[in-house]
Design a protein around this motif. Structure first.
Motif, mmCIF file in Angstrom:
data_model
loop_
_atom_site.group_PDB
_atom_site.id
_atom_site.type_symbol
_atom_site.label_atom_id
_atom_site.label_comp_id
_atom_site.label_asym_id
_atom_site.label_seq_id
_atom_site.Cartn_x
_atom_site.Cartn_y
_atom_site.Cartn_z
ATOM 1 N N SER A 73 0.831 -1.208 0.000
ATOM 2 C CA SER A 73 0.000 0.000 0.000
ATOM 3 C C SER A 73 0.863 1.255 0.000
ATOM 4 C CB SER A 73 -0.917 0.006 1.224
ATOM 5 O OG SER A 73 -1.789 -1.091 1.215
ATOM 6 N N ALA A 74 1.949 1.220 0.775
ATOM 7 C CA ALA A 74 2.835 2.376 0.849
ATOM 8 C C ALA A 74 3.451 2.677 -0.512
ATOM 9 C CB ALA A 74 3.930 2.130 1.893
ATOM 10 N N TYR A 75 3.804 1.617 -1.245
ATOM 11 C CA TYR A 75 4.388 1.854 -2.570
ATOM 12 C C TYR A 75 3.360 2.487 -3.507
ATOM 13 C CZ TYR A 75 7.524 1.473 -6.466
ATOM 14 O OH TYR A 75 8.347 1.797 -7.521
ATOM 15 N N ILE A 76 2.113 2.024 -3.430
ATOM 16 C CA ILE A 76 1.062 2.625 -4.257
ATOM 17 C C ILE A 76 0.905 4.101 -3.903
ATOM 18 C CG2 ILE A 76 -1.415 2.615 -4.759
ATOM 19 C CD1 ILE A 76 -1.365 -0.420 -4.313
ATOM 20 N N MET A 77 0.903 4.412 -2.602
ATOM 21 C CA MET A 77 0.798 5.815 -2.176
ATOM 22 C C MET A 77 1.965 6.635 -2.709
ATOM 23 S SD MET A 77 -0.300 5.320 1.814
ATOM 24 C CE MET A 77 -1.367 3.960 2.297
ATOM 25 N N MET A 78 3.160 6.066 -2.647
ATOM 26 C CA MET A 78 4.347 6.760 -3.135
ATOM 27 C C MET A 78 4.254 7.003 -4.646
ATOM 28 S SD MET A 78 8.336 5.690 -2.526
ATOM 29 C CE MET A 78 8.258 4.273 -3.649
ATOM 30 N N ALA A 79 3.745 6.008 -5.380
ATOM 31 C CA ALA A 79 3.597 6.145 -6.825
ATOM 32 C C ALA A 79 2.546 7.204 -7.167
ATOM 33 C CB ALA A 79 3.219 4.805 -7.445
ATOM 34 N N VAL A 80 1.445 7.208 -6.426
ATOM 35 C CA VAL A 80 0.400 8.215 -6.655
ATOM 36 C C VAL A 80 0.939 9.612 -6.358
ATOM 37 C CG1 VAL A 80 -1.834 9.078 -5.832
ATOM 38 C CG2 VAL A 80 -1.526 6.633 -6.252
ATOM 39 N N ALA A 81 1.680 9.734 -5.259
ATOM 40 C CA ALA A 81 2.281 11.032 -4.927
ATOM 41 C C ALA A 81 3.229 11.477 -6.034
ATOM 42 C CB ALA A 81 3.021 10.939 -3.592
ATOM 43 N N GLY A 82 4.028 10.541 -6.551
ATOM 44 C CA GLY A 82 4.940 10.875 -7.644
ATOM 45 C C GLY A 82 4.203 11.297 -8.894
ATOM 46 N N LEU A 83 3.105 10.605 -9.204
ATOM 47 C CA LEU A 83 2.317 10.947 -10.391
ATOM 48 C C LEU A 83 1.702 12.334 -10.268
ATOM 49 C CD1 LEU A 83 1.247 9.870 -13.114
ATOM 50 C CD2 LEU A 83 -0.742 9.001 -11.873
ATOM 51 N N VAL A 84 1.172 12.642 -9.080
ATOM 52 C CA VAL A 84 0.598 13.969 -8.842
ATOM 53 C C VAL A 84 1.662 15.046 -9.006
ATOM 54 C CG1 VAL A 84 -0.421 15.479 -7.083
ATOM 55 C CG2 VAL A 84 -1.255 13.140 -7.353
ATOM 56 N N GLY A 85 2.866 14.766 -8.493
ATOM 57 C CA GLY A 85 3.943 15.733 -8.630
ATOM 58 C C GLY A 85 4.370 15.951 -10.063
ATOM 59 N N LEU A 86 4.415 14.862 -10.834
ATOM 60 C CA LEU A 86 4.831 14.971 -12.230
ATOM 61 C C LEU A 86 3.779 15.669 -13.095
ATOM 62 C CD1 LEU A 86 6.360 11.412 -12.745
ATOM 63 C CD2 LEU A 86 7.630 13.562 -12.674
ATOM 64 N N VAL A 87 2.513 15.335 -12.864
ATOM 65 C CA VAL A 87 1.439 15.850 -13.728
ATOM 66 C C VAL A 87 0.987 17.238 -13.295
ATOM 67 C CG1 VAL A 87 -0.906 15.451 -14.564
ATOM 68 C CG2 VAL A 87 0.683 13.515 -14.314
ATOM 69 N N TRP A 88 0.742 17.418 -11.993
ATOM 70 C CA TRP A 88 0.168 18.682 -11.510
ATOM 71 C C TRP A 88 1.188 19.573 -10.814
ATOM 72 C CZ3 TRP A 88 -2.952 14.174 -11.074
ATOM 73 C CH2 TRP A 88 -4.083 14.185 -11.894
ATOM 74 N N LYS A 89 2.460 19.159 -10.802
ATOM 75 C CA LYS A 89 3.553 19.989 -10.282
ATOM 76 C C LYS A 89 3.355 20.386 -8.818
ATOM 77 C CE LYS A 89 4.799 20.002 -14.602
ATOM 78 N NZ LYS A 89 5.834 19.046 -15.080
ATOM 79 N N MET A 90 2.736 19.510 -8.032
ATOM 80 C CA MET A 90 2.554 19.803 -6.609
ATOM 81 C C MET A 90 3.797 19.355 -5.846
ATOM 82 S SD MET A 90 -0.255 18.407 -3.832
ATOM 83 C CE MET A 90 -1.696 19.153 -4.579
ATOM 84 N N LYS A 91 4.562 20.302 -5.326
ATOM 85 C CA LYS A 91 5.821 19.975 -4.660
ATOM 86 C C LYS A 91 5.611 19.175 -3.380
ATOM 87 C CE LYS A 91 8.590 23.745 -6.551
ATOM 88 N NZ LYS A 91 9.477 24.897 -6.237
ATOM 89 N N MET A 92 4.493 19.414 -2.679
ATOM 90 C CA MET A 92 4.235 18.684 -1.445
ATOM 91 C C MET A 92 4.102 17.186 -1.691
ATOM 92 S SD MET A 92 4.429 20.054 1.460
ATOM 93 C CE MET A 92 3.748 18.594 2.212
ATOM 94 N N SER A 93 3.619 16.816 -2.867
ATOM 95 C CA SER A 93 3.473 15.390 -3.174
ATOM 96 C C SER A 93 4.848 14.723 -3.257
ATOM 97 C CB SER A 93 2.697 15.192 -4.478
ATOM 98 O OG SER A 93 3.408 15.721 -5.576
ATOM 99 N N PHE A 94 5.854 15.448 -3.767
ATOM 100 C CA PHE A 94 7.221 14.913 -3.806
ATOM 101 C C PHE A 94 7.753 14.722 -2.382
ATOM 102 C CE2 PHE A 94 7.536 17.141 -8.075
ATOM 103 C CZ PHE A 94 7.463 15.960 -8.807
ATOM 104 N N VAL A 95 7.418 15.657 -1.500
ATOM 105 C CA VAL A 95 7.865 15.556 -0.107
ATOM 106 C C VAL A 95 7.256 14.323 0.552
ATOM 107 C CG1 VAL A 95 7.897 16.701 2.146
ATOM 108 C CG2 VAL A 95 8.133 18.058 0.062
ATOM 109 N N VAL A 96 5.975 14.103 0.322
ATOM 110 C CA VAL A 96 5.296 12.934 0.899
ATOM 111 C C VAL A 96 5.900 11.647 0.341
ATOM 112 C CG1 VAL A 96 3.106 11.693 1.050
ATOM 113 C CG2 VAL A 96 3.153 14.176 1.338
#
Length: 252
Positions: A73-96
């Motif tokens: 589950s943690a890996y899925i969360m990390m992948a989703v956070a990475g995708l949000v950061g790449l697509v929507w440029k949200m820096k907080m998602s990279f931090v998470v």
């Protein structure tokens, strides 16, 4: 509705708002998780009946299964956070995503070690190149790869993007882990908990397992919040709100 979603998006992207919100949530996750783990572990280790085939060795399930589930589950969360950061440029998602990586790696190690301890009396060996075990080992390597990227690349933006890409690409391993026992001939038993079938375990064995799983997820939230907050304080250390927060903490 769209305006509310947009407002929430901007709030989640604010380090100050994220820090303040999670500071209120963290104690609740800590106490609820601790209570559930205490009840679940004591119930599972001391009061649940022994398995009719595996005897008392099955009791490691109360650590192994939560760790294995949460590592995926943690890996899925990390992948989703990475995708949000790449697509929507949200820096907080990279931090998470960065905060999740070492926690997920630790959980994968716990799952592999407890699985080996469980496998010795059950299979007669500590390790076999079983489809489930091998794909879990790959999961650990993926976590280590993400951690290595953050340590090797000094440029923050490049490190964030590279780690996010690896997280997203590596997520293909998650369904392989989940369905490995169905796709290949494997020693590993089928999933203990599924959403589509009734549990095969007796209630007095199943209920403490559910409690420990939920407890693990609550503790995971506490760990991620703590690491994310530390990262926020470091990145925002020159801002007025962090200086004010640190000065207030120093006075107390």
């Amino acid at each position: 509705m769209w305006s509310a979603i947009k407002r929430l998006y901007h709030q989640l992207g604010s380090p100050k708002w994220f820090y303040e919100l999670t500071s209120r949530w963290s104690p609740w996750f800590l106490w609820i998780g601790s209570a559930l783990m205490l009840v679940g572990v004591i119930w599972g280790l001391a009061f649940a009946p022994a398995d009719y085939l595996q005897g008392n060795s099955f009791r490691i399930i109360y650590i192994h299964v939560p760790a294995a589930l949460l590592s995926q589950s943690a890996y899925i969360m990390m992948a989703v956070a990475g995708l949000v950061g790449l697509v929507w440029k949200m820096k907080m998602s990279f931090v998470v995503g960065k905060s999740i990586a070492p926690i997920g790696a630790s959980l994968a190690i716990i799952a592999l070690v407890t699985g080996a301890v469980w496998g010795k009396p059950t299979w007669g060996t500590w390790w076999v190149w079983d489809a489930r075990l091998t794909s879990m080992l790959i999961l650990l390597f993926l976590y280590m790869g993400v951690i290595a990227i953050y340590n090797a690349i000094e440029n923050e933006d490049m490190a964030n993007k590279a780690a996010a890409i690896l997280s997203v690409v590596g997520s293909i391993n998650i369904p392989i882990i989940k369905y490995s026992v169905e796709w290949w001939n494997t020693l590993h038993q089928p999933a203990t908990i599924t959403l589509t079938k009734k549990p095969t375990m007796a209630p007095e064995m199943f209920i403490p397992l559910v409690l420990t799983i939920i407890g693990f997820y609550c503790w995971f939230a506490v760990w991620v919040i703590a690491r994310t907050q530390n990262e926020i304080l470091w990145r925002e250390r020159r801002t007025k709100w962090v200086k004010s927060l640190l000065n207030t903490g120093a006075k107390h």
